[in-house]
Design a protein around this motif. Structure first.
Motif, mmCIF file in Angstrom:
data_model
loop_
_atom_site.group_PDB
_atom_site.id
_atom_site.type_symbol
_atom_site.label_atom_id
_atom_site.label_comp_id
_atom_site.label_asym_id
_atom_site.label_seq_id
_atom_site.Cartn_x
_atom_site.Cartn_y
_atom_site.Cartn_z
ATOM 1 N N ALA A 139 0.827 -1.206 0.000
ATOM 2 C CA ALA A 139 0.000 0.000 0.000
ATOM 3 C C ALA A 139 0.860 1.255 0.000
ATOM 4 C CB ALA A 139 -0.930 -0.008 1.215
ATOM 5 N N SER B 173 0.353 4.990 -2.018
ATOM 6 C CA SER B 173 0.304 6.199 -1.193
ATOM 7 C C SER B 173 1.380 7.187 -1.624
ATOM 8 C CB SER B 173 0.488 5.838 0.283
ATOM 9 O OG SER B 173 -0.561 5.016 0.745
ATOM 10 N N GLN C 54 -4.387 -2.620 -2.177
ATOM 11 C CA GLN C 54 -3.571 -1.457 -1.853
ATOM 12 C C GLN C 54 -4.444 -0.204 -1.705
ATOM 13 O OE1 GLN C 54 -2.971 -3.548 -4.382
ATOM 14 N NE2 GLN C 54 -1.237 -4.650 -3.483
ATOM 15 N N TYR C 55 -5.470 -0.095 -2.565
ATOM 16 C CA TYR C 55 -6.337 1.080 -2.529
ATOM 17 C C TYR C 55 -7.427 0.974 -1.459
ATOM 18 C CZ TYR C 55 -4.046 2.354 -6.878
ATOM 19 O OH TYR C 55 -3.109 2.696 -7.821
ATOM 20 N N SER D 249 -6.829 -0.440 1.442
ATOM 21 C CA SER D 249 -6.135 -0.561 2.727
ATOM 22 C C SER D 249 -6.452 0.622 3.632
ATOM 23 C CB SER D 249 -4.623 -0.654 2.503
ATOM 24 O OG SER D 249 -4.131 0.575 1.999
ATOM 25 N N PHE E 184 -4.184 3.775 2.952
ATOM 26 C CA PHE E 184 -4.514 4.621 1.803
ATOM 27 C C PHE E 184 -5.831 5.364 2.036
ATOM 28 C CE2 PHE E 184 -6.109 5.514 -2.479
ATOM 29 C CZ PHE E 184 -5.008 6.145 -3.021
#
Length: 387
Positions: free
Chosen positions: A267, A271, A296-297, A299, A302
Motif C-alpha cells: 500500500a 500512497s 492497496q487502494y 487498505s 490509503f
C-alpha cells in the motif's frame, strides 16, 4: 491554472540526478525535458555529491544504460541508416557505379535515394543520369518529406503512427495530407507498434465495492485541473523479478502527476504516488480519486490518506476494467511503446526507463489524440495562457 510552488519526492530527485550522471548528459537538456529549472537540478546534483541526498534510499542507482546525447540524435539517425544500407550490400563498395546504381533502384522503397547514394559514395545526379531521367519534382518532394517523416518517427521512439506524425509535420510548417504521410510511411516501412486489446470482464461480476461507489461512471473528461484523478499500478518484468509501478493521472490533461515504483507490492507504493501528485499540484479544493478495488487502494493506510486530504474516493466495479479505461490505456501505451522493446536485466534499469518515459517523453512531448494532438504539458500551458 494558478501557479503553485512545486515540490518533488526523493524518488523523483534520485532519478533526475541519475540521468545527470550518465555519460554525455547535459543538465540543460535534462532540466528542460523534466520541466524544472536548471538551478534546481544543479542543486540536487550538488546535494548528491556532498552526501546530503541519500541515494541508497531503495537500492544503489546504477543504470547500465546511458541517455542518448540529444545534440547527436540527428547524426546518429543518419549513421544508422547508412549502416543498414551497407550491411545489406557489404561488397558493393569496391564495385563500379553501374552495380551500385542497380542496387539503389532495387531498394528505393526501403531507403531514401540520396541516403543510398551517400552510403555508396556515388553522386545522386550521376544516379539519375544513369537512370535515364532526372527525378521529378514530386519524387524529390516525397523524398524530402520522407526524411521529415522518419525524423518524427524516430524522435517518438518509433511509436507514432501516421496521424501523430502528420500533426508533427503540420507543427513544423509542412503542407501535406494525412493520406500522403500514411503512403510514404508504408513505403518506408515505418509502422508503429500496435496495442494489444483486452476483452471486457464478465458482466456477472460487475459489482459495486463496499468501500466506495463508482462516482466517476466512466466520465473521463474534466473541465479544470485537479478535479478527477485516476490511479492504478502495473507489473514490469526484469531478470531480477517484478518491478511494480503505480501512477496517478489528471484526466484534465492526461498528465501523469504522480508515480512511484517498488520491488514489492504494498500500500505504501500507491500512497507515495498520491503524495507526489499532491506535492506537485498542491492541495485541491474538490478532488475525486478513482481506482480499482485492489487491496492497496482499499487498505486502511490509503483510505486514511484520502480522508486526511478531503479527497472523494471512487472505485471501479469488480471485474470491470473499462471503469478505469484511461489509466489502463496509459499502462498499455507504456508497455507497448517502451517496456516491450527491452529485456531489463535489473529493476534499476527498468525503473530508469519508466522514469524517462513518463517525465521526458510522455508528459512533455507525446502527442495525445484527445488533446488535439498536444502533449499533456503543452495542453496545460496553452489552457493557462488562454485562461
Amino acid at each position: 491554472m494558478p501557479r503553485t510552488r512545486r515540490a518533488f519526492t526523493d524518488e523523483f530527485k534520485r532519478e533526475a540526478v541519475k540521468l545527470v550522471k550518465q555519460p554525455g548528459a547535459r543538465v540543460t537538456h535534462i532540466a528542460r525535458d523534466l520541466g524544472i529549472e536548471q538551478s534546481v537540478l544543479r542543486r540536487w546534483v550538488s546535494q548528491e555529491h556532498g552526501g546530503v541526498m541519500d541515494m541508497r534510499a531503495n537500492k544503489p542507482l546504477r543504470s547500465e544504460s546511458a541517455s542518448e546525447v540529444e545534440r547527436l540524435q540527428r547524426e546518429l539517425r543518419r549513421v544508422t541508416t547508412e549502416r543498414d544500407i551497407l550491411k545489406k550490400a557489404p561488397r558493393l563498395l569496391c564495385k563500379g557505379p553501374a552495380v551500385k546504381y542497380a542496387f539503389i533502384v532495387r531498394h528505393q522503397d526501403v531507403w531514401p535515394t540520396r541516403a543510398m547514394c551517400r552510403a555508396m559514395n556515388v553522386s545522386a545526379s550521376g544516379f539519375y543520369e544513369w537512370f535515364g531521367r532526372a527525378a521529378s519534382a514530386h519524387s524529390q518532394a516525397d523524398a524530402r518529406l520522407t526524411r521529415s517523416i522518419r525524423e518524427s518517427f524516430e524522435l517518438s521512439d518509433r511509436t507514432y503512427g501516421s496521424p501523430r506524425v502528420w500533426h508533427d509535420l503540420k507543427a513544423a510548417g509542412e503542407h501535406c495530407g494525412l493520406n500522403r504521410v500514411a503512403r510514404l510511411m508504408k513505403l518506408a516501412k515505418l509502422q508503429a507498434r500496435r496495442k494489444r486489446r483486452k476483452l471486457p470482464g464478465d458482466t456477472a461480476s460487475r459489482l459495486e465495492n463496499h468501500i466506495a461507489p463508482n462516482h466517476l461512471q466512466r466520465e473521463f473528461e474534466a473541465s479544470q485541473p485537479n478535479q478527477k484523478w485516476v490511479a492504478d499500478f502495473t507489473y514490469i518484468w526484469t531478470a531480477e523479478g517484478w518491478l511494480y509501478a503505480a501512477a496517478v493521472m489528471d484526466l484534465y490533461s492526461r498528465r501523469i502527476v504522480g508515480w512511484s515504483m517498488s520491488d514489492t507490492m504494498q500500500a505504501r507504493m500507491v500512497s507515495d504516488a498520491l503524495l507526489m501528485a499532491l506535492w506537485r499540484r498542491g492541495k485541491p479544493a474538490a478532488l475525486m480519486h478513482h481506482s480499482d478495488q485492489g487491496s492497496q487502494y482499499t487498505s486502511e493506510e490509503f483510505q486514511q490518506l484520502l480522508k486526511s486530504q478531503n479527497i472523494t474516493c471512487s472505485m471501479s466495479r469488480r471485474g470491470e476494467c473499462w471503469d478505469n479505461a484511461a489509466m489502463e490505456s496509459f499502462f498499455s501505451t507504456l508497455k507497448t511503446e517502451r517496456c516491450a522493446r527491452t529485456v531489463y536485466q535489473t529493476r534499476e534499469q527498468a525503473r530508469a526507463d519508466v522514469f524517462d518515459y513518463i517525465e521526458r517523453f510522455y508528459n512533455p512531448f507525446r502527442k495525445h489524440s484527445k488533446l488535439d494532438y498536444l502533449s499533456p504539458v503543452q495542453f496545460e500551458e496553452r489552457q493557462r495562457l488562454m485562461g
